[in-house]
Every structure is written in structure tokens, then in C-alpha cells.
Design a protein around this motif. Sequence first.
Motif, PDB file in Angstrom:
ATOM      1  N   ASP A 143      45.806  -5.716  16.492  1.00  0.00           N
ATOM      2  CA  ASP A 143      45.981  -4.686  15.461  1.00  0.00           C
ATOM      3  C   ASP A 143      46.284  -3.322  16.069  1.00  0.00           C
ATOM      4  O   ASP A 143      46.882  -2.457  15.418  1.00  0.00           O
ATOM      5  N   ASN A 191      57.723  -4.948  11.654  1.00  0.00           N
ATOM      6  CA  ASN A 191      56.591  -5.839  11.893  1.00  0.00           C
ATOM      7  C   ASN A 191      55.671  -5.316  12.987  1.00  0.00           C
ATOM      8  O   ASN A 191      54.633  -5.919  13.267  1.00  0.00           O
ATOM      9  N   TYR A 216      50.730  -0.016  13.449  1.00  0.00           N
ATOM     10  CA  TYR A 216      49.327   0.224  13.809  1.00  0.00           C
ATOM     11  C   TYR A 216      48.460  -0.290  12.665  1.00  0.00           C
ATOM     12  O   TYR A 216      48.348   0.343  11.610  1.00  0.00           O
ATOM     13  N   ALA A 217      47.841  -1.460  12.873  1.00  0.00           N
ATOM     14  CA  ALA A 217      47.165  -2.166  11.785  1.00  0.00           C
ATOM     15  C   ALA A 217      45.662  -1.976  11.768  1.00  0.00           C
ATOM     16  O   ALA A 217      44.984  -2.541  10.896  1.00  0.00           O
ATOM     17  N   ASN A 258      43.790  -1.086   8.484  1.00  0.00           N
ATOM     18  CA  ASN A 258      44.878  -0.968   7.497  1.00  0.00           C
ATOM     19  C   ASN A 258      45.480   0.426   7.459  1.00  0.00           C
ATOM     20  O   ASN A 258      45.928   0.895   6.400  1.00  0.00           O
ATOM     21  N   GLU A 294      48.257   1.241   8.747  1.00  0.00           N
ATOM     22  CA  GLU A 294      49.634   0.951   8.352  1.00  0.00           C
ATOM     23  C   GLU A 294      49.740  -0.526   7.982  1.00  0.00           C
ATOM     24  O   GLU A 294      48.902  -1.347   8.378  1.00  0.00           O
ATOM     25  N   THR A 295      50.784  -0.859   7.226  1.00  0.00           N
ATOM     26  CA  THR A 295      51.060  -2.240   6.848  1.00  0.00           C
ATOM     27  C   THR A 295      52.525  -2.555   7.116  1.00  0.00           C
ATOM     28  O   THR A 295      53.337  -1.657   7.356  1.00  0.00           O
ATOM     29  N   ARG A 296      52.850  -3.836   7.068  1.00  0.00           N
ATOM     30  CA  ARG A 296      54.233  -4.261   7.292  1.00  0.00           C
ATOM     31  C   ARG A 296      55.142  -3.669   6.225  1.00  0.00           C
ATOM     32  O   ARG A 296      54.744  -3.507   5.064  1.00  0.00           O
ATOM     33  N   HIS A 336      59.346   2.820   5.974  1.00  0.00           N
ATOM     34  CA  HIS A 336      58.120   2.708   6.760  1.00  0.00           C
ATOM     35  C   HIS A 336      57.523   4.079   7.052  1.00  0.00           C
ATOM     36  O   HIS A 336      56.318   4.193   7.299  1.00  0.00           O
ATOM     37  N   TYR A 342      51.433   4.568   0.961  1.00  0.00           N
ATOM     38  CA  TYR A 342      50.000   4.305   1.057  1.00  0.00           C
ATOM     39  C   TYR A 342      49.193   5.029  -0.016  1.00  0.00           C
ATOM     40  O   TYR A 342      47.960   5.049   0.049  1.00  0.00           O
TER      41      TYR A 342
END
Length: 822
Positions: free
Chosen positions: A691, A734, A737-738, A741, A743-745, A787, A793
Motif C-alpha cells: 500500500d 494503478n 498511495y493506498a 485509503n 488514494e484509490t485506483r 487522478h 475524494y
Amino acid sequence: MKHFVLYITWLLLLPVSLATAQTGSIRGQVLAEGRPLELATVVLPGTSFGTATDAQGRYELHGIPAGVHDVVFSSLGFQGKRQRLAVAEGQTTEVSARLSPSPAALQEVVVTGVSRATELRKSPVPVAVLSRREVNLNGSNNVIDAAVKGVPGLSAVTTGPNISKPFIRGLGYNRVLTLYNGLRQEGQQWGDEHGIEIDQYDIDRIEVVKGPASLIYGSDAVAGVINMLPRLPNGPVGQLQGDVLTEYQTNNNLIGTSLGLNYNKAGWQYAGRGSYRLAQAYRNALEGRVYGTAFRELNLTAMAGLEKTWGSLQLYATLYDNLQEIPDGSRDSLSRRFTRQVLESGLDIIKHRPIVPTAELATYRINPLHQHIQHYRLLSRTRLRVGSGELHALLGAQQNIRREYNHPTAPAQPGLAVALNTYNYDVRYAAPTWHGLEATLGLNGMYQLNRNRDATDFPIPDYSLFDVGGYAFLKRSFGKLDLSGGLRYDTRLLHWSDFAVGLNPATGFSQQVPAVSGLEPQFPAFRATYRGASASVGATYNLSDRLLLRANVARGYRAPNITEVGSNGLDPGAHIVYLGNRTFGPEFSLQEDLGLSAYLPDAELSASVFNNNINNYIYQARLNDANGQPVVLVPGNATYQYQQGRAQLYGFEATVNLHPKAWPALAFNNSLAYVTGLNRETSLLQENGADARYLPFIPPLRTRSEVRLSKQQPWGSLRQPYVRAVLDYNAPQNRFYAVDNTETRTEGYALVGLGLGTGLASGPEKREWLQFFLQLDNAFNTTYQSHLNRLKYFEYYAASANGRAGIYNQGRNLSLKITLSF
């Protein structure tokens, strides 16, 4: 400090009182392939003198200071030519030029990110130049978005249509230095929702340096530089000239108007411009109008200048005033219609918020919850001839006032109210060339004061900052090889005293209280000194007249900004509580660039690769508790804490521009940009695994292709008519920075744009008096999320009725822009 600024200002103004009208004229004709060349550009580099040729290829420049000058002739599709001449007092010097066909402007002069005027082909660092015409072609809501469309490797983090923060090769915020005519823009740019406070209708040219430019500018230029250059008076001597611009965009019913006037005589120059824009909430096919995205913007600019034999002086004064709504993304859980806040945070329940009436979505009225940003700027630029060398001096004073109104029950009470005063200085001496060696010495920096005003939220303290740095830059040519490099050292002092916050019994809101009140300071006193060295060395090798190889290695330096070390509170416009870290040290980057350019008879090709390693890289991350749950310090707002580690960014850019000589009207332009950002901090990777592998806010692979049919030579009364089609493709992202959460795809998408335009000329001199630009963006009304769109968000629910989360980007938009010159 006050007496120092007054003394320097007096010193720079002294030559004005000593000036005399020692001027002459230059005139001649520009030919190409034996025929007169209309609309060719004739300029004197380093001055504001310039013009375009008439239908007979003739030109004339008046009021030129007596002395030796370089004159540059250029035209799209022809190789430029430079010639040195002497102008005598009261005399007219004849100089003509014959230009040869060329697929690219190989000699275009730029000044951004280098020590003195430098030709594009001789710059070892990647530099992109965008003309006013290209900005007009790329119709958009703001000037940064227009630049993004024209410069591969440039992207923007957006918060609605009027707020775009530039990113260069995956790095942004304080790592990209934005300049207005060489003066660094200082306007609380640390925040996500803080845009660029510049009049886009007054910009004549945009220069972008991709890569560390800390050597010339110091801290905050580790990613690159964007310099917005305003228009200068260059029309016929003794004649008042001007233009009226009007713009309309269908998506958010944007209306823009601008009036500019300019006059010059005997070396004196005057210009002024007033611009006004207003827009309703933008819309897309999924959500209709997006509540909280309307804005109003006023810009005023005044300029006075003087060009004489001793050099030049230019004085600027600008005003920027913007009312900008604040979107928060709250909705009805079933209908997904936008709702609005009517109670304070303690009583506010998202699911009980009322739905925004349709009539309030399609209006130019600004919501009670909004931002009010005012930016004032004074700037002086002086160029003095000192023997065979030149002394350049820039002095600037700016004030940025930001208020964010986030209290629905007290709409006149700002939640955030900060005033930032900045005083800039920049002195540079370009020494005479000695045995082919060009040397430049410089000193620049700033002094800054930030003060909180009558507010209820305090994300940053009152602080003072002093910054100074000196550098030396050398450049020399050895036949086909051009070498350049230099060294710099910077020092920055950041300081604030105890800053306490308590309850205001009369209003029930928080307020600043004296430090002696006995309350524990929200911001305890702090003092830190940051130091760093920057360096750069580069080379350009002419493998042939049409094949160039570039290489550059640069070490950049950036001191932490105020939020990264000092924040401890809510930023109401961002809906984020920021927490800083006082132990942070400066960032240091080491970037390698390698590029190859080919200028062929039917094509222009370029490719560049880069690798950037950063120590002490600073980034935001959501703050969680010991159970892994998000920390909520202020209800309805996320909490982020700044982190520091190691990072690596690498990628490449390529352009393939085809313009076959057999079909001179056709141009097929293509670009590609890709960057990967990796976390290299071992402890972060061990704790969070995959992640945490990538950095936040990294743009996906992007390609842009344009087919344009245009006619450079006059076609009756039409000037440079064109039609174009553009395909802008963004691949799925893809690699994000996960952690928690953050960021997300993001899905990939393709946008189609169509455009056409022309100029109109009439009269005996065939002078162009009208320009017309029509641009259709997102022609198929594609529903998408970028993105780098922060509104992606803005979501309050774990699941939505339609399966779509966050706010989507703008839908189909037809823009019309008309300029009348007189």
C-alpha cells in the motif's frame, strides 16, 4: 529592512532622472524564398521592443536607445536569424533578413531557469515555451490548465475549474516555483485549494523548466519553474493601442471580459489592463451541476517602463480579487443530489442536510460558504549596462489576504483569515564574455510575515521567514559542445512565538488569545535555520545541425514550508486538519536528465528520460489510531499528518511532430509523458507493505495527439486560419498511495477536442484587428475522474446508490473567445 528597501529602490530609480532621449530607429524587410514574409517577428532580446512584418514583409521599430543591439528575426516554419547592429542617435538603421525554411524554431530565446537569455537548443535542461496563441487555442478555465494541455510532463492538482496547482514530473506544491514576470508568486500556496493569483488574459508567454532550478532560484524550485510573462507595449510609437477580449463557455456559463491599453514614445512605455470573469457551477453528465464551484474574479494591472541607452526600468502594480465557492461533496444518500450545510459542525448531521434547490445551482451568486482571496503585487525590474556587462535587479512586494467563510450560522465570520506579506529581492550581474566564458553572479531571497486575523480556525501560526542565497553560473561553448553549470548556497530562518487559542464567549467560536493567558499554546514557540547547497552541470552537443544531445545533473534544495513543520489545525477550505512535524530537515534531490532532439525536414522528434532521488521527501498521510481507525479531531473533516522519508521518481517524455513539406498546411503533433513515484523509506514499506509502495499525486501515463490544418500565409483577409482535432488519453492509474485509503485506483479515459479559428486583417497595412477561437472540449461528454482531481475524494458515504463515489470532472464545454485590436 524598510530602510534597505527604500535605499535600493532609490538607487534603481536614479538612472531615470539621468536619462536622455538618445534614440534611433530600425527598419527593413524580411524575405523567405525570394518573397516578402508577412507576420514574421522582429524583436530585440532583453528589451520590450518587437513588432511583426506587414504584407510586404516590412517592419519598423522606433525609439530604440542608441548603441549596439542584437535583432532576432523569426517566423513559424523558418529558421530564425540573429544580427548585431549599431543604432545611432536620431538616425534610421536599415537591416533586412532572408529566412530559410526550417521545421522548428531552433533559435528561440528563453530566459527562465537560466542565468541570462539562452537559446532553446543550447539549454541542457528541458525547457518548454507556450505562446499566447497556443494558450488561446487550448481553451480552458484557467491558465495552468491551458499550459498543461501544451506541455508534456506538466500536470495539475485541481479543486474545481478555477483552482489548479501545477505539478512537474510528479512533484508539486512548494516544489514548483511559479513566477509572474520573474517574481516568485507567494500566496499561501501550501494548500490544496489555493490557486494561481494571476490574470490569464494578460499573459503573453509561458516558459516551463522541467527539472531542478534551485541553482538560480533557491528553495521551492526542486521540481521546476513556470514563468508567466505579461504583455509589453510594442506597437507604433506615439499611438494609443489596445484590445478588447470577450469569452464565453457553455458548461458553467463562464463570461470573461478584458480591456488592455498600451502606449510608448521616446523610450517611455505605459500599459494597463482590467479583466473580469464570473462563472456558475460546472456540470457533467452524471451529476448535473456541481454545487460549490462557482466563482468571480477581478484583475487589474498597470505598468510603466523606460528603455534608454543605460538600460531599462519597468514598474508593475497588480490586483487580484477572487470570490471562490467551497465544494464539500455532501449529498442525499439516495438521490445523490447535492446538499448544503446549515448548522455548525457540532450540530451538523450529514444525512439531515437539506437538498440544494435547482435554482441555486444555476446562478452567478456566490454561496455564503466561500473563499475570498486578494493578492496585491508591486514589482520593479531594472537592467543596467555596466561596460560590456549587465546588472539586473528585481524588487517586489506582495500581500496575499485569504479568508475562508465556513460558518453557516455566522456567514460574515471567516473561519480562516490570514495575511501574508512578502518582500522579494533578486540581483544578478552578467559579466562580459571573457575568452568565450559567460559568467553570472547572483543574490536573491525574500522576507516574509504571516499574520492571522479575526478567525475561528488556525491551521498555521503567525510566523516570520528570512531567506537568502547566492550563486555563480558559468557557460562556455566549444564548437559543437555547450557546457554550463554552477553552485549555490541558501539559508532560511523560520520563527514564531507562542500562539494560543481560546474560546470567545460572545460568539462561541475559537479565537486567538494573548500568549500570557495561561492556556497551553496551540503553536509553541519555534525557531529553525535551514541550509542547503545546490549545484548543476549540463552539456548540449550538436551531433549535426539537426541532431542535438542534452544531458544535465542537478542537486536541488527545498526547505520545509510552514504547514509541513508548523501546522496544527483545521483548514476549512480543504476540510482537512493538518498536523506538522518540527523535526523535519530540508529536502535534497539529485536528478539526472538525458534528452535527444532531431529537427528533420518533415518532422521534429524529441525524447528525454529522467531519474530523481529525493532525501527527506515530505508527504501527507491520513492519521489513524492504534486500532487502525481514522483519527477525527474535527467532526466531518479528515486528519492528515506530514511524514518524511526517501523517494524516487523516474520517467520519460517524447514528442513526435510531423509537418510534411509536401503538405505545408498539415501538422500532426503527438506527445507522451510518464512518471513513476516510489517510496524508498524502508520503515514505511515494512509497516504498510504494498500500500505504501508509491507516492501520492502521481499522474498516469498520458498521450496527446493533435491534427491541425492551418495556413501560415495570408488567405485573403484571413490570417492563420486553422481547424484542429485533439485526442487526450489518460491511462488507468494503478500505482497510487493506498495507505489508509489516502488514494484509490483511477479509471483511464479519453477526451476528444475540436477547434477552429482565424484572424482578420484589413486596411492598407493589412493589420490584423480580430482574432477568433472556437474550442469544443470533451466533445462526447465523457464522465470521468482525473487522478489529480481532489474532488474525487469528496465523499461522505462508504457506498452510494449509483455506485459512484466522489465528484466527477467537467463535462462537454464549448468555449468562444474573440479579441478585437485597435
